[in-house]
Design an enzyme around this catalytic site. Structure first.
Site, mmCIF file in Angstrom:
data_model
loop_
_atom_site.group_PDB
_atom_site.id
_atom_site.type_symbol
_atom_site.label_atom_id
_atom_site.label_comp_id
_atom_site.label_asym_id
_atom_site.label_seq_id
_atom_site.Cartn_x
_atom_site.Cartn_y
_atom_site.Cartn_z
ATOM 1 N N GLY A 160 0.528 -4.906 0.762
ATOM 2 C CA GLY A 160 -0.577 -4.894 0.226
ATOM 3 C C GLY A 160 -0.403 -5.523 -1.204
ATOM 4 N N GLU A 184 4.771 -4.846 7.073
ATOM 5 C CA GLU A 184 4.285 -3.951 7.846
ATOM 6 C C GLU A 184 4.747 -3.656 9.254
ATOM 7 O OE1 GLU A 184 2.731 -6.458 5.749
ATOM 8 O OE2 GLU A 184 1.124 -5.083 4.878
ATOM 9 N N ALA A 188 0.820 -1.224 -0.207
ATOM 10 C CA ALA A 188 0.040 -0.033 -0.002
ATOM 11 C C ALA A 188 0.937 1.148 -0.075
ATOM 12 C CB ALA A 188 -0.947 0.116 1.207
ATOM 13 N N GLU A 234 -0.813 -9.064 -0.456
ATOM 14 C CA GLU A 234 -2.408 -9.279 -0.285
ATOM 15 C C GLU A 234 -3.113 -9.240 -1.471
ATOM 16 O OE1 GLU A 234 -1.531 -6.278 2.857
ATOM 17 O OE2 GLU A 234 -2.862 -7.456 4.080
HETATM 18 N N1 CAA Z 1 4.500 3.104 -0.553
HETATM 19 C C1 CAA Z 1 4.908 4.491 -1.281
HETATM 20 N N2 CAA Z 1 5.994 4.429 -1.988
HETATM 21 C C2 CAA Z 1 6.973 3.383 -2.265
HETATM 22 C C3 CAA Z 1 6.479 2.089 -1.751
HETATM 23 C C4 CAA Z 1 5.461 1.969 -0.928
HETATM 24 N N3 CAA Z 1 4.917 0.908 -0.109
HETATM 25 N N4 CAA Z 1 7.212 1.244 -2.251
HETATM 26 C C5 CAA Z 1 8.204 1.971 -2.802
HETATM 27 N N5 CAA Z 1 7.960 3.009 -2.916
HETATM 28 C C6 CAA Z 1 8.653 4.226 -3.685
HETATM 29 C C7 CAA Z 1 10.111 4.549 -2.956
HETATM 30 O O1 CAA Z 1 9.470 5.726 -1.765
HETATM 31 C C8 CAA Z 1 10.651 5.247 -3.983
HETATM 32 O O2 CAA Z 1 10.138 6.693 -4.338
HETATM 33 P P1 CAA Z 1 11.151 7.834 -4.343
HETATM 34 O O3 CAA Z 1 12.073 7.415 -5.826
HETATM 35 O O4 CAA Z 1 10.202 8.965 -4.771
HETATM 36 O O5 CAA Z 1 12.134 7.926 -3.123
HETATM 37 C C9 CAA Z 1 10.433 4.501 -5.401
HETATM 38 O O6 CAA Z 1 9.056 3.987 -5.030
HETATM 39 C C10 CAA Z 1 11.507 3.216 -5.405
HETATM 40 O O7 CAA Z 1 11.496 2.593 -4.191
HETATM 41 P P2 CAA Z 1 13.027 2.385 -3.418
HETATM 42 O O8 CAA Z 1 14.114 3.564 -3.853
HETATM 43 O O9 CAA Z 1 12.872 2.298 -2.057
HETATM 44 O O10 CAA Z 1 13.467 0.974 -4.323
HETATM 45 P P3 CAA Z 1 14.591 -0.180 -3.864
HETATM 46 O O11 CAA Z 1 14.769 -0.813 -4.873
HETATM 47 O O12 CAA Z 1 15.488 0.521 -3.214
HETATM 48 O O13 CAA Z 1 13.812 -0.854 -2.612
HETATM 49 C C11 CAA Z 1 11.826 -2.049 -1.675
HETATM 50 C C12 CAA Z 1 12.750 -1.703 -2.977
HETATM 51 C C13 CAA Z 1 12.744 -3.021 -0.680
HETATM 52 C C14 CAA Z 1 10.524 -2.710 -2.021
HETATM 53 C C15 CAA Z 1 11.352 -0.760 -1.056
HETATM 54 O O14 CAA Z 1 10.987 0.102 -1.870
HETATM 55 C C16 CAA Z 1 10.476 -0.811 0.125
HETATM 56 O O15 CAA Z 1 10.860 -1.577 1.140
HETATM 57 N N6 CAA Z 1 9.149 -0.465 0.108
HETATM 58 C C17 CAA Z 1 8.196 -0.579 0.836
HETATM 59 C C18 CAA Z 1 7.648 -2.051 1.359
HETATM 60 C C19 CAA Z 1 6.882 -2.077 2.195
HETATM 61 O O16 CAA Z 1 6.968 -1.441 3.428
HETATM 62 N N7 CAA Z 1 5.557 -2.256 1.979
HETATM 63 C C20 CAA Z 1 4.375 -2.465 2.982
HETATM 64 C C21 CAA Z 1 3.685 -1.322 2.847
HETATM 65 S S1 CAA Z 1 2.411 -0.991 4.021
HETATM 66 C C22 CAA Z 1 0.988 -2.021 3.454
HETATM 67 O O17 CAA Z 1 1.170 -2.598 2.357
HETATM 68 C C23 CAA Z 1 -0.083 -2.012 4.352
HETATM 69 C C24 CAA Z 1 -1.170 -2.989 3.944
HETATM 70 O O18 CAA Z 1 -1.159 -4.125 4.713
HETATM 71 C C25 CAA Z 1 -2.064 -2.891 3.050
#
Ligand code: CAA
Length: 258
Positions: free
Chosen positions: A109, A132, A66, A112
């Site tokens: 998400g 999360e 998400a 999911e």
């Molecule tokens: N939400 C918003 N933006 C996100 C995102 C997310 N879940 N995942 C990645 N992005 C964005 C990053 O912020 C980045 O944007 P900027 O260039 O503007 O900084 C862009 O996408 C590229 O991401 P990274 O630079 O981080 O790419 P990476 O290759 O270095 O890392 C990754 C990849 C390991 C997937 C890392 O992006 C990451 O950890 N993302 C978040 C994963 C996460 O925590 N997901 C759970 C979200 S909460 C949820 O989903 C609740 C639920 O149950 C529904």
């Protein structure tokens, strides 16, 4: 016609394709993309000439979760009053079989969303996880419930409590994916599976998906009753008569989806 901003939508033969397309955010799911995925999926579900739906992302990311930036500043009350994620219930309720074709990150998400689909095809570059906990929250789109049902308690608990990411091989071993294929073949394989399903008679597909769903949310006795009633009801379809006549006459069936 609907203008989609975060997804690409295409019908190829009897298969509806939904491709998540927010590369700048690794296909993170915000309210807009949720609304669009749900609208596209329900439109395909309503189309009588669609027998299977494929949801996919890019090679790098199915969906990295998400959208954290959209949620960060909200209060619990705001999340609750807007029923954040509520629309996903309509995606899960789609009657048409849905195939997730997953490459790259399927996190939070994203994982999911795949779990709301009926078949999960993974490329050998897929990575699954529920990170999360590291954000101070828990899965909110069904992860705690569907992972326990799919993987069993102990594997699900390990993923949800540690946030650890698993690769496609481990995901296949624990039963999180239906099948792993080389990344270069993912879309062709998804298309092949979707076509195989889409040429089956629609009344039986709907009944089969509904019965499988009941298995996840009822007792065995209730589920068996549901299955038997659905089985009986199919004997009032033209496609049951055609399918069985074709067998007896040793010819391919010509289904009319009625
Ligand atoms: N939400 C918003 N933006 C996100 C995102 C997310 N879940 N995942 C990645 N992005 C964005 C990053 O912020 C980045 O944007 P900027 O260039 O503007 O900084 C862009 O996408 C590229 O991401 P990274 O630079 O981080 O790419 P990476 O290759 O270095 O890392 C990754 C990849 C390991 C997937 C890392 O992006 C990451 O950890 N993302 C978040 C994963 C996460 O925590 N997901 C759970 C979200 S909460 C949820 O989903 C609740 C639920 O149950 C529904």
């Amino acid at each position: 016609a609907v203008e989609y901003e975060t997804i690409r939508v295409e019908q190829r033969g009897r298969v509806g394709w939904i491709t998540l397309d927010r590369p700048e955010a690794l296909n993170a799911l915000n309210t807009r993309s949720m609304t669009e995925v749900v609208a596209a999926a329900t439109a395909f579900d309503d189309a009588p000439d669609v027998g299977a739906i494929v949801v996919t992302g890019s090679e790098k990311a199915f969906a990295a979760g998400a959208d954290i930036k959209e949620m960060e500043g909200k209060s619990g009350l705001e999340m609750s009053l807007s029923d954040h994620f509520g629309a996903w219930g309509r995606f899960a309720a789609v009657r048409t079989p849905v195939i997730a074709a997953v490459s790259g990150y399927a996190l939070g998400g994203g994982c999911e969303l795949a779990l709301m689909c009926d078949i999960i095809l993974a490329s050998d570059r897929a990575k699954f996880g529920q990170p999360e906990i590291q954000l101070g929250v828990i899965p909110g789109m069904g992860g705690t419930q569907r992972l326990v049902r799919a993987l069993g308690y102990y594997k699900a608990a390990e993923l949800v409590l540690t946030g650890r990411m698993i690769d496609a091989g481990e995901a296949e071993r624990v039963g999180l994916v239906s099948r792993v294929v080389p990344a270069a073949d993912l879309l062709n394989e998804a298309d092949a599976v979707a076509r195989t399903i889409a040429e089956k008679p629609l009344p039986a597909l709907y009944a089969a998906k509904a019965a499988l769903d009941v298995a996840l949310e009822s007792t065995l006795a209730e589920g068996l009753r549901f299955e038997r009633q659905a089985f009986f009801a199919l004997f009032d379809t033209a496609d049951q008569k055609e399918g069985m006549a074709a067998f007896r006459e040793k010819r391919p069936p010509n289904f009319t989806n009625r």
